[in-house]
Design a protein around this motif. Structure first.
Motif, PDB file in Angstrom:
ATOM      1  N   ARG A 107      34.114 -50.933  47.527  1.00  0.00           N
ATOM      2  CA  ARG A 107      34.527 -52.320  47.770  1.00  0.00           C
ATOM      3  C   ARG A 107      33.794 -52.896  48.984  1.00  0.00           C
ATOM      4  NH1 ARG A 107      38.883 -55.875  46.772  1.00  0.00           N
ATOM      5  NH2 ARG A 107      38.307 -57.832  47.785  1.00  0.00           N
ATOM      6  N   ALA A 108      33.584 -52.081  50.017  1.00  0.00           N
ATOM      7  CA  ALA A 108      32.868 -52.553  51.199  1.00  0.00           C
ATOM      8  C   ALA A 108      31.439 -52.958  50.850  1.00  0.00           C
ATOM      9  CB  ALA A 108      32.867 -51.480  52.285  1.00  0.00           C
ATOM     10  N   LEU A 109      30.787 -52.193  49.962  1.00  0.00           N
ATOM     11  CA  LEU A 109      29.441 -52.556  49.525  1.00  0.00           C
ATOM     12  C   LEU A 109      29.450 -53.872  48.745  1.00  0.00           C
ATOM     13  CD1 LEU A 109      27.729 -49.246  48.317  1.00  0.00           C
ATOM     14  CD2 LEU A 109      27.193 -50.602  50.342  1.00  0.00           C
ATOM     15  N   LEU A 110      30.413 -54.021  47.857  1.00  0.00           N
ATOM     16  CA  LEU A 110      30.522 -55.269  47.106  1.00  0.00           C
ATOM     17  C   LEU A 110      30.691 -56.450  48.062  1.00  0.00           C
ATOM     18  CD1 LEU A 110      32.938 -54.197  44.217  1.00  0.00           C
ATOM     19  CD2 LEU A 110      30.468 -54.552  44.052  1.00  0.00           C
ATOM     20  N   ASP A 111      31.585 -56.305  49.008  1.00  0.00           N
ATOM     21  CA  ASP A 111      31.842 -57.384  49.956  1.00  0.00           C
ATOM     22  C   ASP A 111      30.594 -57.703  50.768  1.00  0.00           C
ATOM     23  OD1 ASP A 111      34.451 -57.479  49.081  1.00  0.00           O
ATOM     24  OD2 ASP A 111      35.276 -56.375  50.785  1.00  0.00           O
ATOM     25  N   GLU A 112      29.868 -56.679  51.146  1.00  0.00           N
ATOM     26  CA  GLU A 112      28.678 -56.888  51.967  1.00  0.00           C
ATOM     27  C   GLU A 112      27.643 -57.766  51.269  1.00  0.00           C
ATOM     28  OE1 GLU A 112      25.335 -54.222  54.348  1.00  0.00           O
ATOM     29  OE2 GLU A 112      27.244 -53.350  53.722  1.00  0.00           O
ATOM     30  N   TYR A 113      27.540 -57.636  49.955  1.00  0.00           N
ATOM     31  CA  TYR A 113      26.535 -58.394  49.212  1.00  0.00           C
ATOM     32  C   TYR A 113      27.129 -59.562  48.437  1.00  0.00           C
ATOM     33  CZ  TYR A 113      23.630 -54.580  50.687  1.00  0.00           C
ATOM     34  OH  TYR A 113      22.956 -53.667  51.478  1.00  0.00           O
ATOM     35  N   GLY A 114      28.343 -59.924  48.754  1.00  0.00           N
ATOM     36  CA  GLY A 114      28.959 -61.092  48.137  1.00  0.00           C
ATOM     37  C   GLY A 114      29.232 -60.922  46.660  1.00  0.00           C
ATOM     38  N   LEU A 115      29.531 -59.699  46.240  1.00  0.00           N
ATOM     39  CA  LEU A 115      29.756 -59.401  44.836  1.00  0.00           C
ATOM     40  C   LEU A 115      31.219 -59.064  44.579  1.00  0.00           C
ATOM     41  CD1 LEU A 115      26.652 -57.102  44.301  1.00  0.00           C
ATOM     42  CD2 LEU A 115      26.943 -59.393  43.321  1.00  0.00           C
ATOM     43  N   LYS A 116      31.626 -59.230  43.316  1.00  0.00           N
ATOM     44  CA  LYS A 116      32.947 -58.825  42.864  1.00  0.00           C
ATOM     45  C   LYS A 116      32.794 -57.918  41.647  1.00  0.00           C
ATOM     46  CE  LYS A 116      35.292 -63.005  44.482  1.00  0.00           C
ATOM     47  NZ  LYS A 116      36.126 -64.178  44.096  1.00  0.00           N
ATOM     48  N   ALA A 117      33.811 -57.110  41.403  1.00  0.00           N
ATOM     49  CA  ALA A 117      33.844 -56.256  40.210  1.00  0.00           C
ATOM     50  C   ALA A 117      35.098 -56.597  39.430  1.00  0.00           C
ATOM     51  CB  ALA A 117      33.828 -54.785  40.592  1.00  0.00           C
ATOM     52  N   PRO A 118      35.078 -57.702  38.682  1.00  0.00           N
ATOM     53  CA  PRO A 118      36.276 -58.100  37.942  1.00  0.00           C
ATOM     54  C   PRO A 118      36.608 -57.173  36.778  1.00  0.00           C
ATOM     55  CG  PRO A 118      34.426 -59.516  37.378  1.00  0.00           C
ATOM     56  CD  PRO A 118      33.969 -58.652  38.507  1.00  0.00           C
ATOM     57  N   ALA A 119      35.620 -56.392  36.332  1.00  0.00           N
ATOM     58  CA  ALA A 119      35.843 -55.452  35.237  1.00  0.00           C
ATOM     59  C   ALA A 119      35.119 -54.150  35.550  1.00  0.00           C
ATOM     60  CB  ALA A 119      35.357 -56.028  33.909  1.00  0.00           C
ATOM     61  N   ARG A 120      35.589 -53.099  34.896  1.00  0.00           N
ATOM     62  CA  ARG A 120      35.074 -51.762  35.210  1.00  0.00           C
ATOM     63  C   ARG A 120      35.220 -50.859  33.998  1.00  0.00           C
ATOM     64  NH1 ARG A 120      38.621 -47.531  38.847  1.00  0.00           N
ATOM     65  NH2 ARG A 120      37.126 -45.804  38.898  1.00  0.00           N
ATOM     66  N   HIS A 121      34.216 -50.002  33.756  1.00  0.00           N
ATOM     67  CA  HIS A 121      34.354 -48.952  32.762  1.00  0.00           C
ATOM     68  C   HIS A 121      34.767 -47.665  33.461  1.00  0.00           C
ATOM     69  CE1 HIS A 121      31.816 -50.653  29.175  1.00  0.00           C
ATOM     70  NE2 HIS A 121      32.830 -51.412  29.514  1.00  0.00           N
ATOM     71  N   VAL A 122      35.844 -47.065  32.995  1.00  0.00           N
ATOM     72  CA  VAL A 122      36.355 -45.812  33.545  1.00  0.00           C
ATOM     73  C   VAL A 122      37.123 -45.113  32.437  1.00  0.00           C
ATOM     74  CG1 VAL A 122      38.419 -46.983  34.434  1.00  0.00           C
ATOM     75  CG2 VAL A 122      37.718 -44.790  35.422  1.00  0.00           C
ATOM     76  N   ASP A 123      37.013 -43.808  32.364  1.00  0.00           N
ATOM     77  CA  ASP A 123      37.637 -43.040  31.281  1.00  0.00           C
ATOM     78  C   ASP A 123      39.153 -43.117  31.379  1.00  0.00           C
ATOM     79  OD1 ASP A 123      38.286 -41.276  29.287  1.00  0.00           O
ATOM     80  OD2 ASP A 123      37.524 -39.493  30.311  1.00  0.00           O
ATOM     81  N   VAL A 124      39.776 -43.730  30.390  1.00  0.00           N
ATOM     82  CA  VAL A 124      41.244 -43.832  30.390  1.00  0.00           C
ATOM     83  C   VAL A 124      41.891 -42.755  29.526  1.00  0.00           C
ATOM     84  CG1 VAL A 124      41.148 -46.310  30.858  1.00  0.00           C
ATOM     85  CG2 VAL A 124      41.332 -45.504  28.479  1.00  0.00           C
ATOM     86  N   GLY A 125      41.083 -41.855  28.956  1.00  0.00           N
ATOM     87  CA  GLY A 125      41.638 -40.714  28.250  1.00  0.00           C
ATOM     88  C   GLY A 125      41.991 -40.969  26.801  1.00  0.00           C
ATOM     89  N   THR A 126      42.633 -39.976  26.215  1.00  0.00           N
ATOM     90  CA  THR A 126      43.064 -39.998  24.814  1.00  0.00           C
ATOM     91  C   THR A 126      44.455 -39.376  24.742  1.00  0.00           C
ATOM     92  OG1 THR A 126      42.198 -37.784  24.315  1.00  0.00           O
ATOM     93  CG2 THR A 126      40.665 -39.657  24.075  1.00  0.00           C
ATOM     94  N   PRO A 127      45.121 -39.451  23.589  1.00  0.00           N
ATOM     95  CA  PRO A 127      46.435 -38.798  23.485  1.00  0.00           C
ATOM     96  C   PRO A 127      46.376 -37.304  23.808  1.00  0.00           C
ATOM     97  CG  PRO A 127      46.098 -40.278  21.641  1.00  0.00           C
ATOM     98  CD  PRO A 127      44.793 -40.218  22.378  1.00  0.00           C
ATOM     99  N   ALA A 128      45.274 -36.646  23.420  1.00  0.00           N
ATOM    100  CA  ALA A 128      45.144 -35.209  23.668  1.00  0.00           C
ATOM    101  C   ALA A 128      44.764 -34.905  25.112  1.00  0.00           C
ATOM    102  CB  ALA A 128      44.110 -34.599  22.721  1.00  0.00           C
ATOM    103  N   GLU A 129      44.013 -35.813  25.734  1.00  0.00           N
ATOM    104  CA  GLU A 129      43.547 -35.613  27.103  1.00  0.00           C
ATOM    105  C   GLU A 129      43.749 -36.901  27.896  1.00  0.00           C
ATOM    106  OE1 GLU A 129      39.595 -34.084  27.252  1.00  0.00           O
ATOM    107  OE2 GLU A 129      39.965 -32.514  25.785  1.00  0.00           O
ATOM    108  N   PRO A 130      44.977 -37.193  28.279  1.00  0.00           N
ATOM    109  CA  PRO A 130      45.241 -38.436  29.021  1.00  0.00           C
ATOM    110  C   PRO A 130      44.643 -38.394  30.422  1.00  0.00           C
ATOM    111  CG  PRO A 130      47.216 -37.066  28.908  1.00  0.00           C
ATOM    112  CD  PRO A 130      46.205 -36.398  28.033  1.00  0.00           C
ATOM    113  N   SER A 131      44.271 -39.557  30.925  1.00  0.00           N
ATOM    114  CA  SER A 131      43.747 -39.668  32.279  1.00  0.00           C
ATOM    115  C   SER A 131      44.872 -39.985  33.259  1.00  0.00           C
ATOM    116  CB  SER A 131      42.686 -40.769  32.344  1.00  0.00           C
ATOM    117  OG  SER A 131      41.525 -40.396  31.634  1.00  0.00           O
ATOM    118  N   ASP A 132      44.559 -39.858  34.525  1.00  0.00           N
ATOM    119  CA  ASP A 132      45.506 -40.205  35.580  1.00  0.00           C
ATOM    120  C   ASP A 132      45.449 -41.725  35.775  1.00  0.00           C
ATOM    121  OD1 ASP A 132      46.985 -40.616  37.859  1.00  0.00           O
ATOM    122  OD2 ASP A 132      46.067 -38.990  39.006  1.00  0.00           O
TER     123      ASP A 132
END
Length: 315
Positions: A107-132
């Motif tokens: 977040r500090a890097l984003l702020d430094e360059y005037g950027l935002k991250a309104p969306a993100r790809h991150v593994d949300v898991g599956t029924p067999a292997e749920p994520s935290d």
């Protein structure tokens, strides 16, 4: 800025110069100081195209350039990418990894360059292997992320999901989406081609994902290239599912071999798609999958041309 922060930037600047000269000379160096068409410093597209506030870029475009490590060198290349994207006119980025940084550091890097991250790809898991999911939601809060979801749904060509498994996966996503909604965030589903190629009777896996998730819990990020590649019509999908599609991955298709092309240089009819979507799209996300090992592909060119196209496109 503290002395430690200043020293870190000096060291990073030295490392950037060394890496650029030695390792990535074929990939860097296309942006000039002059304003680009459609950039904030240009009047060429004033009042036209997609608003800059809605233009983003998936950092997977730079996956080969940044790398997949978590060391200082990887983080230095990430910072270089963020700096150059900001100079091009981008105000939003869509991360797929934090490159070993904490959410606070990223977040500090984003702020430094005037950027935002309104969306993100991150593994949300599956029924067999749920994520935290709790951990992901806390990271999102720090990062300022509103929309998040896995970069891909499950896909194993040797053992593809059955209809029942797709239903179970959709129900799992709906539960994650409910948890996200209660935290003030929104789960999104990003497609490739297989969601349209997996057909069960009169409905595709994409239809199942729509049917077994509630609109209040789950939205969709339509990847225009992969939908088109699979033979689906993005306009028809938008007309059928309406405001459930909130984000677009904007990447083009080359006519000769249907390979991913730089945005605006291929065959996908973006004006027709954007017109069909009306004002319901939150973010138009430029993307070009890396061409690993291909020195002729420059992700910075893909990013710059894609931004200029979106800023100028009429629809």
């Amino acid at each position: 800025m503290t002395e430690v922060r200043s020293l870190r930037h000096v060291l990073r600047a030295v490392l950037v110069a060394a890496l650029s000269a030695v390792l990535f000379v074929g990939l860097v160096g296309t942006a000039s100081a002059a304003p680009r068409p459609g950039s904030p410093g240009s009047s060429d597209c004033a009042g036209r195209g997609v608003p800059v506030s809605k233009i983003s870029i998936q950092l997977w475009t730079f996956a080969e350039y940044i790398g997949f490590g978590t060391d200082a060198a990887t983080q230095t290349r990430l910072e270089e990418v963020l700096r150059r994207l900001a100079e091009m006119g981008y105000r939003n980025v869509e991360p797929f990894t934090l490159s070993g940084l904490s959410a606070e550091e990223f977040r500090a890097l984003l702020d430094e360059y005037g950027l935002k991250a309104p969306a993100r790809h991150v593994d949300v898991g599956t029924p067999a292997e749920p994520s935290d999911i709790g951990r992901i939601l806390e990271e999102n809060r720090v990062l300022g992320v509103k929309y998040f979801g896995s970069g891909a749904t499950p896909n194993d060509p040797e053992d593809p999901y059955t209809e029942a498994e797709w239903i179970a996966y959709a129900q799992y996503l709906d539960q994650v989406g409910e948890q996200a909604r209660k935290a003030g965030q929104t789960l999104m589903v990003h497609n490739h081609d297989w969601e349209f190629e997996a057909v069960f009777g009169d409905r595709t896996a994409y239809d199942i994902l729509m049917a077994y998730t509630e609109r209040k819990n789950v939205v969709f990020q339509l990847d225009l290239y992969w939908a088109t590649f699979a033979g689906a019509d993005p306009v028809e999908l938008i007309e059928r599912y309406g405001d459930r599609i909130k984000l677009l991955h904007v990447k083009d298709m080359r006519a000769s071999d249907r390979r991913i092309e730089i945005v605006g240089r291929g065959t996908i009819d973006f004006p027709a798609i954007f017109a069909a979507a009306g004002g319901g799209i939150r973010y138009y996300v430029v993307e070009h999958d890396p061409r690993f090992g291909d020195p002729t592909f420059n992700p910075f060119v893909a990013a710059e041309v894609g931004f200029a196209y979106l800023a100028c496109v009429r629809y």
